[in-house]
Design a protein around this motif. Structure first.
Motif, PDB file in Angstrom:
ATOM      1  N   LYS A   1       0.838  -1.205   0.000  1.00 36.94           N
ATOM      2  CA  LYS A   1       0.000   0.000   0.000  1.00 36.94           C
ATOM      3  C   LYS A   1       0.876   1.260   0.000  1.00 36.94           C
ATOM      4  CE  LYS A   1      -3.441   2.178   2.705  1.00 36.94           C
ATOM      5  NZ  LYS A   1      -3.411   2.564   4.078  1.00 36.94           N
ATOM      6  N   ARG A   2       0.513   2.241  -0.832  1.00 34.96           N
ATOM      7  CA  ARG A   2       1.277   3.495  -0.831  1.00 34.96           C
ATOM      8  C   ARG A   2       0.874   4.298   0.399  1.00 34.96           C
ATOM      9  NH1 ARG A   2       4.188   5.672  -4.818  1.00 34.96           N
ATOM     10  NH2 ARG A   2       4.778   7.837  -4.587  1.00 34.96           N
TER      11      ARG A   2
ATOM     12  N   ASP B   1       2.718  11.730  -4.638  1.00 34.26           N
ATOM     13  CA  ASP B   1       2.401  10.870  -5.793  1.00 34.26           C
ATOM     14  C   ASP B   1       3.560  10.761  -6.780  1.00 34.26           C
ATOM     15  OD1 ASP B   1      -0.095  10.365  -4.877  1.00 34.26           O
ATOM     16  OD2 ASP B   1      -0.994  12.102  -5.884  1.00 34.26           O
TER      17      ASP B   1
ATOM     18  N   SER C   1      14.050   3.572  -1.698  1.00 36.73           N
ATOM     19  CA  SER C   1      12.602   3.718  -1.893  1.00 36.73           C
ATOM     20  C   SER C   1      11.840   3.003  -0.770  1.00 36.73           C
ATOM     21  CB  SER C   1      12.185   3.202  -3.262  1.00 36.73           C
ATOM     22  OG  SER C   1      12.773   1.961  -3.512  1.00 36.73           O
TER      23      SER C   1
ATOM     24  N   LYS D   1       9.450   4.653   2.159  1.00 43.49           N
ATOM     25  CA  LYS D   1       8.064   4.218   2.316  1.00 43.49           C
ATOM     26  C   LYS D   1       7.768   3.856   3.778  1.00 43.49           C
ATOM     27  CE  LYS D   1       4.880   0.807   0.604  1.00 43.49           C
ATOM     28  NZ  LYS D   1       4.733  -0.520   0.066  1.00 43.49           N
TER      29      LYS D   1
ATOM     30  N   TYR E   1       9.451  13.200  -2.187  1.00 45.99           N
ATOM     31  CA  TYR E   1       8.648  11.999  -1.908  1.00 45.99           C
ATOM     32  C   TYR E   1       7.981  11.999  -0.538  1.00 45.99           C
ATOM     33  CZ  TYR E   1      11.797  10.795  -5.681  1.00 45.99           C
ATOM     34  OH  TYR E   1      12.517  10.834  -6.843  1.00 45.99           O
TER      35      TYR E   1
END
Ligand SMILES: Cc1ncc(C[n+]2csc(CCOP(=O)(O)OP(=O)(O)O)c2C)c(N)n1
Length: 255
Positions: A11-12, A18, A30, A34, A64
């Motif tokens: 899940k983002r 975005d 990355s 997250k 981000y």
């Protein structure tokens, strides 16, 4: 893998923008971004968090992460984070640094901020190379590892041995929490999340300095596929840099 863990991995998180990430396939930054975004939201501190991103592949973290981010000159993140936290003590402040940044040019700032027990969280992404500038040798490059500046492999005779940052910081009195984790699979991702939770909780409680070192793959400059680079983290890197809690609640932990 149980359903909750699967959901967590795919899940983002709310705390990420975005924007499509620019990192190479298989890079650990990355995933670290997250999970960091998830942790800040779970602790309900994202809106009052200030990150410090110096140079290195993660310099664009501000694209981000949906929190305030300040840049810092190469290696100076711990000093900048100290200034922000002291000026704005109600903010949650973290630095996010690679090994070239934290353990080479920024080693003095790193050691002194830890020695002062600054109430900041240091996230140290150790991929054993200078990723952004072309894969040169870093202080954490493994003995025998080939890089752009030691093409025949690191030879400790002239280049020194890999620098173990958690072990070094663990010699100091003041740090409150020190842990090393490894991005070498799902278990490693979950342990990273737990460690980041703990590190930020320490800061929220006003207990002082916390450091989470994340052993992270750099497939591009390991010159490996993404899956081979996970094995490199799991075997070679963990062999040199043991994964464990070094200190918790101000008490050094036995191995
Ligand atoms: C004062 C200064 N010297 C050198 C550089 C060039 N430089 C940019 S990124 C970098 C190394 C970053 O490596 P690391 O911290 O390991 O992060 P990674 O890219 O591997 O994530 C260097 C030396 C710079 N930006 N500023």
């Amino acid at each position: 893998m149980n359903k909750d863990n699967k959901r967590m991995l795919y899940k983002r998180p709310e705390g990420l923008t975005d924007k499509v990430m620019h990192y190479c396939a298989g890079c650990g930054h990355s995933l670290a971004h997250k999970v960091l975004a998830e942790v800040l939201d779970e602790l309900e501190v994202r809106e009052k968090t200030v990150g410090v991103a110096p140079v290195g592949c993660a310099v664009f973290a501000y694209h981000y992460l949906k929190c305030d981010i300040s840049e810092a000159a190469h290696g100076r993140a711990a000093a900048v984070a100290t200034g922000i936290k002291r000026a704005l003590p109600d903010r949650i402040v973290f630095s996010y640094q690679g090994d070239g940044d934290l353990a080479a040019i920024g080693l003095a700032e790193t050691v002194h901020a830890a020695n002062r027990g600054e109430n900041i969280t240091v996230i140290f992404v150790n991929n054993t190379v200078y990723g952004m500038t072309g894969g040169q040798m870093a202080p954490t490059t493994l003995n025998g590892q080939h890089t752009a500046t030691c093409p025949s492999g690191r030879d400790p005779a002239g280049m020194g041995h890999p620098l173990r940052v958690c072990e070094l910081i663990n010699t100091l009195e003041a740090p409150y929490y020190i842990e090393r984790v490894a991005l070498d699979g799902v278990g490693g991702v979950l342990r990273m999340k737990k460690a980041l939770h703990k590190a930020f909780s320490v800061q929220i409680a006003g207990k002082g300095y916390s450091l989470v070192e994340i052993l992270s793959p750099c497939p591009t400059y390991f010159r490996m596929t993404a899956s081979e680079s996970l094995k490199f983290v799991n075997r070679e890197m963990r062999d040199c840099f043991p994964v464990r809690v070094f200190r918790d609640q101000g008490t050094p932990q036995n191995a």
